[in-house]
Structure formats: C-alpha cells, structure tokens
Design a protein around this motif. Structure first.
Motif, PDB file in Angstrom:
ATOM      1  N   PHE A 134       0.841  -1.194   0.000  1.00 21.97           N
ATOM      2  CA  PHE A 134       0.000   0.000   0.000  1.00 21.97           C
ATOM      3  C   PHE A 134       0.879   1.247   0.000  1.00 21.97           C
ATOM      4  O   PHE A 134       2.046   1.214   0.435  1.00 21.97           O
ATOM      5  N   VAL A 135       0.299   2.346  -0.469  1.00 28.55           N
ATOM      6  CA  VAL A 135       0.983   3.638  -0.415  1.00 28.55           C
ATOM      7  C   VAL A 135       0.045   4.644   0.229  1.00 28.55           C
ATOM      8  O   VAL A 135      -1.177   4.433   0.296  1.00 28.55           O
ATOM      9  N   VAL A 136       0.611   5.741   0.718  1.00 28.51           N
ATOM     10  CA  VAL A 136      -0.203   6.805   1.285  1.00 28.51           C
ATOM     11  C   VAL A 136      -1.200   7.287   0.233  1.00 28.51           C
ATOM     12  O   VAL A 136      -0.835   7.550  -0.909  1.00 28.51           O
ATOM     13  N   GLY A 137      -2.466   7.364   0.627  1.00 30.16           N
ATOM     14  CA  GLY A 137      -3.505   7.795  -0.297  1.00 30.16           C
ATOM     15  C   GLY A 137      -4.355   6.665  -0.832  1.00 30.16           C
ATOM     16  O   GLY A 137      -5.435   6.907  -1.389  1.00 30.16           O
ATOM     17  N   ASP A 138      -3.900   5.402  -0.696  1.00 30.05           N
ATOM     18  CA  ASP A 138      -4.796   4.291  -1.022  1.00 30.05           C
ATOM     19  C   ASP A 138      -6.007   4.380  -0.097  1.00 30.05           C
ATOM     20  O   ASP A 138      -5.890   4.762   1.076  1.00 30.05           O
ATOM     21  N   THR A 139      -7.152   4.011  -0.602  1.00 34.62           N
ATOM     22  CA  THR A 139      -8.375   4.230   0.184  1.00 34.62           C
ATOM     23  C   THR A 139      -9.434   3.172  -0.118  1.00 34.62           C
ATOM     24  O   THR A 139      -9.377   2.494  -1.160  1.00 34.62           O
ATOM     25  N   TRP A 140     -10.385   3.049   0.797  1.00 38.25           N
ATOM     26  CA  TRP A 140     -11.561   2.207   0.600  1.00 38.25           C
ATOM     27  C   TRP A 140     -12.793   2.986   1.061  1.00 38.25           C
ATOM     28  O   TRP A 140     -12.709   3.837   1.958  1.00 38.25           O
ATOM     29  N   THR A 141     -13.911   2.666   0.479  1.00 37.46           N
ATOM     30  CA  THR A 141     -15.200   3.138   0.968  1.00 37.46           C
ATOM     31  C   THR A 141     -15.925   1.951   1.582  1.00 37.46           C
ATOM     32  O   THR A 141     -16.098   0.917   0.919  1.00 37.46           O
ATOM     33  N   LEU A 142     -16.300   2.076   2.833  1.00 38.19           N
ATOM     34  CA  LEU A 142     -17.061   1.025   3.520  1.00 38.19           C
ATOM     35  C   LEU A 142     -18.497   1.514   3.649  1.00 38.19           C
ATOM     36  O   LEU A 142     -18.792   2.415   4.444  1.00 38.19           O
ATOM     37  N   ALA A 143     -19.376   0.960   2.831  1.00 36.01           N
ATOM     38  CA  ALA A 143     -20.785   1.369   2.826  1.00 36.01           C
ATOM     39  C   ALA A 143     -21.554   0.556   3.862  1.00 36.01           C
ATOM     40  O   ALA A 143     -21.620  -0.673   3.764  1.00 36.01           O
ATOM     41  N   VAL A 144     -22.115   1.238   4.835  1.00 42.18           N
ATOM     42  CA  VAL A 144     -22.871   0.580   5.904  1.00 42.18           C
ATOM     43  C   VAL A 144     -24.365   0.858   5.709  1.00 42.18           C
ATOM     44  O   VAL A 144     -24.772   2.014   5.535  1.00 42.18           O
ATOM     45  N   THR A 145     -25.149  -0.187   5.719  1.00 39.84           N
ATOM     46  CA  THR A 145     -26.597  -0.052   5.626  1.00 39.84           C
ATOM     47  C   THR A 145     -27.238  -0.642   6.867  1.00 39.84           C
ATOM     48  O   THR A 145     -26.660  -1.517   7.524  1.00 39.84           O
TER      49      THR A 145
END
Length: 220
Positions: A134-145
């Motif tokens: 990984f590098v700085v700035g890698d990201t994920w969106t965790l969608a919670v319902t």
C-alpha cells in the motif's frame, strides 16, 4: 368508533403501563389497539477499493453492529502499514481498547494497522497486505446499511421482535415516523379490541398474545 386506550380493561397506577414510542414511517394510518413490535436493527457493510489504489491487499472480515452509522465510511492509508477510519460525518472513528489521555479524557487510539483487526464504533474489519505494498492515499469506501429497527405493526414477516406494544391512540405514519404511546406492561386488555395485521395466522396471533403476557399485559 375507536378512541384512545379503548382496549384497556385495567392498568398500573400513573403511566407505568405506557411508554413513549416512535412508530416507523410508511405504515399508514394506525388505529388504537394495533399490535406493534420493536425489532432489532440489522447492519451490513460492503467495502470498495479506490480506483487509483496502488496496493493490492484485501479488505475482509467486515462486521457491523450498533452504534455504527448508516452511510459511507472512508478508510485512508496514511503509511504503507497504517490507516485512519472516518465515519459518514467525516469524524475519526476511535478504536475499541485505546488508551485515555488523563488530561483531556479523550480516547487516544493511534492509527489502524495492516494485518491487525480494527474494531471501533461498531465497525470491524481486517486489512491484509498483498504482493504490492500500500501507499499513502490508497483508500476504501465502507458502505454501511441498516434495516429494521423501531416500532411497526406486527406482520407475518416481522423478524426477531424485541418487545411488543399495543398502540394507545391513532397515528398517521403515511409520510413520516410519528411519536406515539404504547401499552407495554402491567395491565389487562380486551382481546376483541386488538387489531392484528391480516397477514398473521391464528397461531402467530396467539404467539403475540403470549408474548404480551410475558410482559405483564393480559389479553382476555
């Protein structure tokens, strides 16, 4: 014509038999005597990696429970091995088990770590390293319902009711949730005055009446 509390035969002194409740939106116009249930909220989470990510590690083991918020969490890598978690309001999510700053009383948790389970604010997951770091700035969106939860009429599809109530007075939930009063304990009610959803079988009605009895509400 139905009137507020018309189903009640006897009740405890004062307001001991009645609790304030909030009936979920979308259940139409409900009459006094309608059988209601409060159900648990069910949570689910789905992670999506950022399209520009460099690292190819995995995001797995997602577990969500109260007090998680519905919406999109953001997980940002702040080093090749550390990450921060922001809730749907953009606020940092503290990790469970962090230390407390004695001068401020705030929880000091530090960043999440690749290869170690993150748990905080009702959200849990594990980010594992892949063949490309990984590098700085890698990201994920965790969608919670979240689904369920709150008070609604008991139907044949009602899942895991936590508590039952009898609606004390008329409410119109066609467009919005509505505050109301629920008869929940220590009293006797007229069974013939109760309103059951048409989807309930006789056995399901009997089960609901038995559950009311377990709360001290006797229907005869």
């Amino acid at each position: 014509m139905r009137h507020d509390g018309g189903f009640i035969v006897s009740q405890a002194n004062g307001h001991l038999s009645i609790d304030p409740i909030n009936v979920n939106s979308g259940n139409g116009k409900l009459q006094a005597g309608t059988l209601l249930a409060s159900t648990a909220t069910t949570y689910a989470g789905t992670a999506t990696a950022g399209s520009g990510n460099t690292g190819n590690g995995t995001f797995a083991g997602i577990a969500v429970e109260a007090p998680a918020l519905a919406g999109n969490y953001t997980v940002n890598m702040i080093s090749p091995t550390e990450f921060e978690v922001l809730d749907p309001n953009g606020e940092p999510v503290p990790m469970t088990g962090g230390t407390t700053d004695v001068s401020t009383g705030e929880v000091v948790t530090g960043p999440g770590t690749v290869g170690e389970v993150f748990n905080g604010g009702g959200v849990g997951f594990l980010i594992s390293a892949g063949s490309t770091a990984f590098v700085v700035g890698d990201t994920w969106t965790l969608a919670v319902t979240e689904t369920g939860g709150g008070w609604a009429p008991v139907t044949s599809s009602t899942s895991s009711p936590i508590k039952y109530a009898i609606l004390y007075g008329f409410v119109d939930t066609t467009n919005n949730s509505q505050p109301a009063s629920g008869f929940v304990r220590d009293g006797e009610v007229n069974l013939s005055e109760l309103i059951f959803d048409p989807s309930l079988s006789a056995a399901q009605q009997n089960s609901a009446v038995a559950a009311l009895a377990g709360q001290g509400v006797i229907a005869r």
